[in-house]
Motif scaffolding. Structure first.
Motif, PDB file in Angstrom:
ATOM      1  N   VAL A  37       8.545   0.897 -13.355  1.00  0.00           N
ATOM      2  CA  VAL A  37       9.228   0.802 -12.063  1.00  0.00           C
ATOM      3  C   VAL A  37      10.580   0.116 -12.250  1.00  0.00           C
ATOM      4  CG1 VAL A  37       9.095  -0.069  -9.699  1.00  0.00           C
ATOM      5  CG2 VAL A  37       6.996   0.613 -10.897  1.00  0.00           C
ATOM      6  N   TYR A  89       2.746  -5.360 -11.504  1.00  0.00           N
ATOM      7  CA  TYR A  89       3.085  -3.971 -11.806  1.00  0.00           C
ATOM      8  C   TYR A  89       4.027  -3.914 -13.012  1.00  0.00           C
ATOM      9  CZ  TYR A  89       1.032  -3.610  -7.207  1.00  0.00           C
ATOM     10  OH  TYR A  89       0.169  -3.720  -6.139  1.00  0.00           O
ATOM     11  N   GLU A 117      10.701   9.349  -7.685  1.00  0.00           N
ATOM     12  CA  GLU A 117      10.198   9.356  -9.051  1.00  0.00           C
ATOM     13  C   GLU A 117      11.094  10.263  -9.879  1.00  0.00           C
ATOM     14  OE1 GLU A 117       5.873   9.863 -11.311  1.00  0.00           O
ATOM     15  OE2 GLU A 117       6.245  10.845  -9.390  1.00  0.00           O
ATOM     16  N   THR A 134       3.440   1.063  -2.137  1.00  0.00           N
ATOM     17  CA  THR A 134       4.002   2.250  -2.777  1.00  0.00           C
ATOM     18  C   THR A 134       3.646   2.287  -4.257  1.00  0.00           C
ATOM     19  OG1 THR A 134       5.844   2.269  -1.210  1.00  0.00           O
ATOM     20  CG2 THR A 134       6.129   3.528  -3.239  1.00  0.00           C
ATOM     21  N   MET A 135       3.760   1.154  -4.946  1.00  0.00           N
ATOM     22  CA  MET A 135       3.411   1.122  -6.366  1.00  0.00           C
ATOM     23  C   MET A 135       1.925   1.394  -6.570  1.00  0.00           C
ATOM     24  SD  MET A 135       5.919  -1.820  -7.996  1.00  0.00           S
ATOM     25  CE  MET A 135       5.627  -3.089  -6.772  1.00  0.00           C
ATOM     26  N   LEU A 177       9.470   5.247 -11.521  1.00  0.00           N
ATOM     27  CA  LEU A 177       9.513   5.087 -10.071  1.00  0.00           C
ATOM     28  C   LEU A 177      10.673   4.162  -9.714  1.00  0.00           C
ATOM     29  CD1 LEU A 177       8.269   5.402  -7.228  1.00  0.00           C
ATOM     30  CD2 LEU A 177       6.801   3.439  -7.753  1.00  0.00           C
ATOM     31  N   ASN A 224      -1.567   8.904 -10.387  1.00  0.00           N
ATOM     32  CA  ASN A 224      -0.888   9.301 -11.608  1.00  0.00           C
ATOM     33  C   ASN A 224      -1.827   9.220 -12.792  1.00  0.00           C
ATOM     34  OD1 ASN A 224       1.118   8.834 -14.032  1.00  0.00           O
ATOM     35  ND2 ASN A 224       2.338   9.621 -12.319  1.00  0.00           N
ATOM     36  N   GLU A 273      12.573   5.565  -2.036  1.00  0.00           N
ATOM     37  CA  GLU A 273      11.639   5.675  -3.161  1.00  0.00           C
ATOM     38  C   GLU A 273      11.758   7.071  -3.749  1.00  0.00           C
ATOM     39  OE1 GLU A 273       7.339   6.926  -2.081  1.00  0.00           O
ATOM     40  OE2 GLU A 273       7.912   5.529  -0.483  1.00  0.00           O
ATOM     41  N   ARG A 299       0.083   3.254  -4.641  1.00  0.00           N
ATOM     42  CA  ARG A 299      -0.121   4.678  -4.364  1.00  0.00           C
ATOM     43  C   ARG A 299       0.307   5.542  -5.543  1.00  0.00           C
ATOM     44  NH1 ARG A 299       3.727   7.641  -1.876  1.00  0.00           N
ATOM     45  NH2 ARG A 299       4.606   5.772  -0.878  1.00  0.00           N
ATOM     46  N   TYR A 300       1.462   5.246  -6.126  1.00  0.00           N
ATOM     47  CA  TYR A 300       1.932   6.040  -7.263  1.00  0.00           C
ATOM     48  C   TYR A 300       1.009   5.870  -8.474  1.00  0.00           C
ATOM     49  CZ  TYR A 300       6.341   7.872  -5.476  1.00  0.00           C
ATOM     50  OH  TYR A 300       7.298   8.583  -4.787  1.00  0.00           O
ATOM     51  N   ASN A 301       0.546   4.653  -8.693  1.00  0.00           N
ATOM     52  CA  ASN A 301      -0.348   4.433  -9.834  1.00  0.00           C
ATOM     53  C   ASN A 301      -1.697   5.100  -9.637  1.00  0.00           C
ATOM     54  OD1 ASN A 301       1.379   2.977 -11.474  1.00  0.00           O
ATOM     55  ND2 ASN A 301       0.830   1.005 -10.580  1.00  0.00           N
ATOM     56  N   LYS A 311       2.687   3.022 -14.138  1.00  0.00           N
ATOM     57  CA  LYS A 311       3.984   3.677 -14.069  1.00  0.00           C
ATOM     58  C   LYS A 311       5.115   2.654 -14.167  1.00  0.00           C
ATOM     59  CE  LYS A 311       4.517   7.182 -11.421  1.00  0.00           C
ATOM     60  NZ  LYS A 311       4.996   8.136 -12.457  1.00  0.00           N
TER      61      LYS A 311
END
Length: 626
Positions: free
Chosen positions: A171, A197, A123, A156-157, A128, A164, A121, A159-161, A169
């Motif tokens: 992907v 997502y 960014e 993971t998606m 991402l 942010n 993973e 968490r990143y969103n 985000k």
């Protein structure tokens, strides 16, 4: 305000947006299906030429490498691939292909050790990138994304969103296989999981040619192989991320890149609240309503081995390295033992002791009652072989070219045969005074059970590693050993001399075989719809019956097992079936999922145990209609 001042103020106001837009523009390359081989220098030359051209190209931010990097999946070749990729001037990210997962002397653990993990993973400029394994692992079947990887993607998606300022985000998902029916058995689980997502693109390889696909509406790109084409030109992919688009190019060595696909970064390609366009068909379960799932446990991890059973307990190894005991009655988890790495080979249990190998290079003996460790045996390489126990001795092969006989009470190695050229994954046959097993070196070995001395070797003229009789579990009757192999042949071998008695291609079988309880018949699964039955008698192949079970194209190495006059089998798409042993009449079929069911374990006239790549273990209960 004068014009110059107005322009200055306007520029100052727009500058953050201009910088943001400018940062969102980048390029990256894709290398796929490299297929480095110790026997062919061309793929290495092709890769080095591509790397040199990528290094000479301006503004390549990173490189994605999407699997099938080594023809035979071995550590040495993968290390050579890494030494080549390390010549890149930019960072690169690698996922496994089926050549690293199906054929792997390390049980796929070497890949993670060499490249830092089996998924990635990162960014980059607001995007991402998530890369993950799409299988299959060690067993010939369709590709499969294991439960823990699907869980990792969504977490993971999220968490990143969550962290942010722009919570949606974009992907890009990176695999080897396309997420389509006939390529990945649980494609629908993957597309349903990621659909909510902002998935802009899947990137993969496998087909060795450029393909613009849709995975339940989500755009998917497959790039050509890095191997030289008919014009002797290696090639790779170039992706340009602009302010509003993804532009896809193929780049042949020494030529201008050619754009052949483009995707909007603003348009919607799929319904984010929708579902997959198609799901597997489970209607067969209504046709055979006499079969019921007494209990099914979703373990949350991929399973590549069959269950072992003793008394009131079932023992299952999994992708996370756990050996777990379940109650035979209801599937309740009783205990779990954690080994260091994944378990591939089927365990065995006898006298209250469970024995199994792990990719952490150990053979384990556990107390079946409570899971306490009794002993370990160290190997030099991962232990992928299934276990056979007879009279207190466990027989098991490993990837350190060694086959061992181990006392299950003490862990003492009774003998070790170090003359195997390939790695071992099969379940050995122990019969009379012999131990017989295949390895991924085109060879079937027969050893003396008492001291491990070699009695004979059979190769049958096989010349390719991929044709080895290494996944089949051999059986013996009437003075012969019976095997099938990936060259699509069934073979009878003289058990005393190792000479071929007969070999036939007529039924198009692959890596499965089974023996009747009276030892008069052998069974095998063809590559299209049918189970065939041959006599064990005589020096010529004699087919007794063929039964159209209707399972379609099939190549999974799950064996046939007879119990009380019924033959049980399973497929790569979640189907379990039962046939009348004498005639091949279909008694029932039941579909538990859509992934590979390993060799099932029938218990009696109405119960059978199962494990599935998708993480299920369970018991079917059934009635045989007369």
């Amino acid at each position: 305000m004068n014009r110059r001042l107005f322009t200055s103020v306007l520029f100052a106001c727009l500058l953050p947006f201009m910088v943001q837009a400018q940062q969102a523009v980048f390029r990256f390359a894709q290398l796929t299906d490299i297929h480095l081989s110790p026997n062919n220098p061309n793929p290495t030359e092709d890769l080095l030429r591509s790397i040199a051209q990528i290094n000479a190209t301006d503004s390549i931010d990173f490189v994605l490498v999407t699997g099938d990097i080594a023809e035979e999946g071995d550590r040495t070749t993968m290390e050579k691939v890494k030494s080549c990729l390390d010549l890149l001037k930019v960072k690169y990210y690698v996922v496994l292909g089926n050549h690293e997962t199906k054929w792997s002397d390390s049980g796929c653990t070497a890949f993670g050790e060499i490249f830092g993990g089996e998924r990635f993973e990162f960014e980059h400029k607001g995007f991402l990138f998530l890369g993950f394994n799409s299988g299959p692992l060690m067993r010939m079947a369709y590709g499969h994304v294991v439960p823990q990887d699907i869980r990792w993607m969504t977490e993971t998606m999220e968490r990143y969103n969550a962290g942010n300022s722009r919570p949606d985000k974009p992907v890009i998902l990176v695999t080897h296989y396309p997420m389509t029916e006939g390529d990945v058995d649980n494609w629908y689980e993957v597309t349903d999981a990621v659909r909510p997502y902002n998935i802009r693109l899947f990137i993969g390889g496998h087909y060795h040619r450029d393909r613009d696909l849709r995975y339940d509406g989500i755009p998917g790109i497959l790039m050509r192989s890095n191997l030289r084409d008919k014009d002797e030109k290696p090639g790779y992919g170039i992706y340009e991320i602009t302010e509003d688009s993804i532009l896809v190019h193929t780049q042949r060595i020494g030529e201008p890149k050619r754009q052949w696909a483009a995707f909007s970064l603003t348009d919607s390609y799929y319904d984010r609240n929708g579902k997959a366009e198609k799901y597997p068909d489970f209607s067969v379960n209504k046709e055979y309503a006499q079969v019921q799932e007494q209990w099914i446990v979703q373990t949350g991890a991929g399973i590549y081995c069959s269950p072992a059973v003793e008394k009131d307990k079932v023992f299952v190894g999994d992708d996370l390295g756990r050996l777990t005991a379940y109650a035979l009655k209801n599937g309740k988890k009783l205990w779990s033992f954690q080994s260091g790495k994944r378990i591939v080979g089927t365990p065995a249990v006898s006298e209250g002791i469970v024995v199994f190998g792990s990719a952490d290079c150990k053979i384990y003996g556990l107390d079946a009652q409570n899971g306490n460790l009794l002993w370990t045996v160290e190997a030099a390489e991962p232990v992928l072989g299934a276990v056979t126990i007879e009279n207190g001795i466990a027989y098991i092969g490993a990837s350190d070219h060694t086959f061992r006989a181990v006392n299950i009470r003490t862990g003492e190695v009774k003998w070790a045969f170090a003359g195997v050229r390939g790695y071992i994954e099969t379940k050995p046959l122990v019969t009379d005074n012999k131990v017989i097993f295949g390895a991924w070196d085109n060879t079937l070995y027969a050893l003396n059970k008492a001291d491990g001395k070699e009695l004979w070797k059979w190769t049958g003229g096989l010349t390719r590693m991929h044709f080895s009789p290494a996944a089949v579990w051999p059986v013996a009757a009437d003075g012969k050993v019976f095997i099938t192999d990936p060259q699509r042949a069934m073979t009878a071998i003289d058990i005393e001399t190792g000479n071929t008695v007969w070999r036939t291609f007529q039924s198009m079988v692959r890596e499965t075989i089974g023996l009747s309880e009276d030892k008069e018949r052998i069974y095998s699964k063809t590559m299209n719809d049918s189970i065939v039955c041959y006599s064990t008698k005589g020096d010529q192949p004699h087919k007794l019956w063929a039964s159209n079970v209707g399972f379609g194209y099939e190549h999974a190495p799950s064996m046939q097992v007879e119990k009380n006059g019924v033959v049980f089998g399973s497929t790569k798409e979640g189907l379990i079936f039962a046939l009348e042993a004498a005639t091949g009449k279909v008694l029932w079929k039941h579909k538990t999922g859509n992934s590979l069911i390993s060799t099932v374990v029938p218990l009696d006239n109405n119960r059978v145990l199962l494990t599935a790549t998708s993480g299920e273990t369970g018991m079917l209960k059934f009635k045989i209609k007369k």
